[in-house]
Design a protein around this motif. Structure first.
Motif, short mmCIF file in Angstrom:
data_model
loop_
_atom_site.label_atom_id
_atom_site.label_comp_id
_atom_site.label_asym_id
_atom_site.label_seq_id
_atom_site.Cartn_x
_atom_site.Cartn_y
_atom_site.Cartn_z
N LYS A 141 0.86 -1.19 0.00
CA LYS A 141 0.00 0.00 0.00
C LYS A 141 0.89 1.23 0.00
CE LYS A 141 -3.84 -2.30 0.34
NZ LYS A 141 -4.72 -2.42 -0.80
N ILE A 142 0.43 2.27 -0.69
CA ILE A 142 1.14 3.54 -0.76
C ILE A 142 0.37 4.55 0.07
CG2 ILE A 142 2.02 5.36 -2.28
CD1 ILE A 142 3.18 2.51 -2.79
N ALA A 143 1.07 5.20 1.01
CA ALA A 143 0.44 6.19 1.88
C ALA A 143 1.12 7.54 1.70
CB ALA A 143 0.53 5.75 3.33
N LEU A 144 0.32 8.59 1.73
CA LEU A 144 0.82 9.97 1.70
C LEU A 144 0.34 10.65 2.96
CD1 LEU A 144 2.09 12.48 0.32
CD2 LEU A 144 -0.13 12.84 -0.78
N VAL A 145 1.28 11.21 3.72
CA VAL A 145 0.96 11.92 4.95
C VAL A 145 1.48 13.34 4.83
CG1 VAL A 145 1.21 11.98 7.47
CG2 VAL A 145 1.18 9.76 6.27
N THR A 146 0.58 14.31 4.68
CA THR A 146 1.02 15.71 4.65
C THR A 146 1.36 16.13 6.07
OG1 THR A 146 -1.19 16.70 4.90
CG2 THR A 146 -0.44 16.20 2.65
N GLY A 147 2.38 16.96 6.21
CA GLY A 147 2.83 17.35 7.54
C GLY A 147 3.39 16.17 8.31
N GLY A 148 4.00 15.23 7.58
CA GLY A 148 4.51 14.00 8.18
C GLY A 148 5.89 14.10 8.78
N ASN A 149 6.46 15.29 8.79
CA ASN A 149 7.82 15.43 9.32
C ASN A 149 7.86 15.67 10.82
OD1 ASN A 149 6.73 18.03 8.40
ND2 ASN A 149 8.63 18.87 9.21
N SER A 150 6.68 15.85 11.46
CA SER A 150 6.68 16.05 12.92
C SER A 150 5.30 15.77 13.49
CB SER A 150 7.09 17.49 13.26
OG SER A 150 6.12 18.41 12.77
N GLY A 151 5.26 15.65 14.80
CA GLY A 151 4.00 15.53 15.52
C GLY A 151 3.14 14.35 15.13
N LEU A 161 -4.44 8.26 2.29
CA LEU A 161 -4.14 9.70 2.29
C LEU A 161 -4.49 10.28 3.64
CD1 LEU A 161 -3.40 12.33 0.81
CD2 LEU A 161 -5.77 12.44 0.02
N ILE A 162 -3.50 10.85 4.30
CA ILE A 162 -3.72 11.53 5.58
C ILE A 162 -3.36 13.00 5.40
CG2 ILE A 162 -3.08 11.66 8.02
CD1 ILE A 162 -2.51 8.66 7.92
N LEU A 163 -4.39 13.85 5.42
CA LEU A 163 -4.20 15.29 5.27
C LEU A 163 -4.00 15.89 6.65
CD1 LEU A 163 -6.98 15.94 2.62
CD2 LEU A 163 -4.52 15.70 2.25
N ASN A 164 -2.75 15.89 7.08
CA ASN A 164 -2.42 16.30 8.44
C ASN A 164 -1.78 17.68 8.51
OD1 ASN A 164 -1.61 15.69 11.35
ND2 ASN A 164 0.36 16.02 10.38
N ALA A 165 -1.35 18.25 7.40
CA ALA A 165 -0.66 19.53 7.43
C ALA A 165 -1.52 20.59 8.11
CB ALA A 165 -0.31 19.98 6.01
N GLY A 166 -0.86 21.50 8.83
CA GLY A 166 -1.57 22.53 9.59
C GLY A 166 -2.47 23.42 8.77
#
Length: 114
Positions: free
Chosen positions: A7-17, A82-87
């Motif tokens: 599976k391919i996952a994309l996590v925005t804002g994935g560099n912290s928290g 897809l995880i849209l986590n960016a602030g």
């Protein structure tokens, strides 16, 4: 076989928290993970530490989001998770559409909620 293998996952804002923790969990379950962030050094360090692919992207900028989509398509051709986590995100207007009647403002963007 791990649950998210292939599976391919994309996590925005994935560099912290929370985004970083989500990316770690996805990798632990076998997913190939792409993390994004605005600061090159932070994205590269986080990606190296957890074994993700790091891409620089500013989710408040439509052209940067388009470039991210193109880069991901070129790398994998698809996204399964897809995880849209960016602030901040160009997608936030969709989410805020569920708010109560009135006007909400976020980082110089204004949305009228009806």
């Amino acid at each position: 076989m791990k649950r998210l293998e292939n599976k391919i996952a994309l996590v925005t804002g994935g560099n912290s928290g929370i985004g970083y923790a989500a990316a770690e969990a996805l990798i632990a379950q076998g997913a190939r993970v792409i993390i994004t962030g605005r600061k090159k050094e932070a994205v590269e360090a986080a990606a190296k530490k957890i074994g993700a692919i790091g891409l620089i992207a500013d989710q408040s900028d439509i052209e940067s989001a388009r470039q991210l989509a193109e880069d991901v398509e070129n790398l994998y051709g698809k996204i399964d998770i897809l995880i849209l986590n960016a602030g901040i995100s160009i997608f936030w207007a969709f989410i805020i559409s569920f708010c109560h009647k009135g006007t909400r403002t976020q980082r110089n963007h204004e949305v009228e909620c009806i």
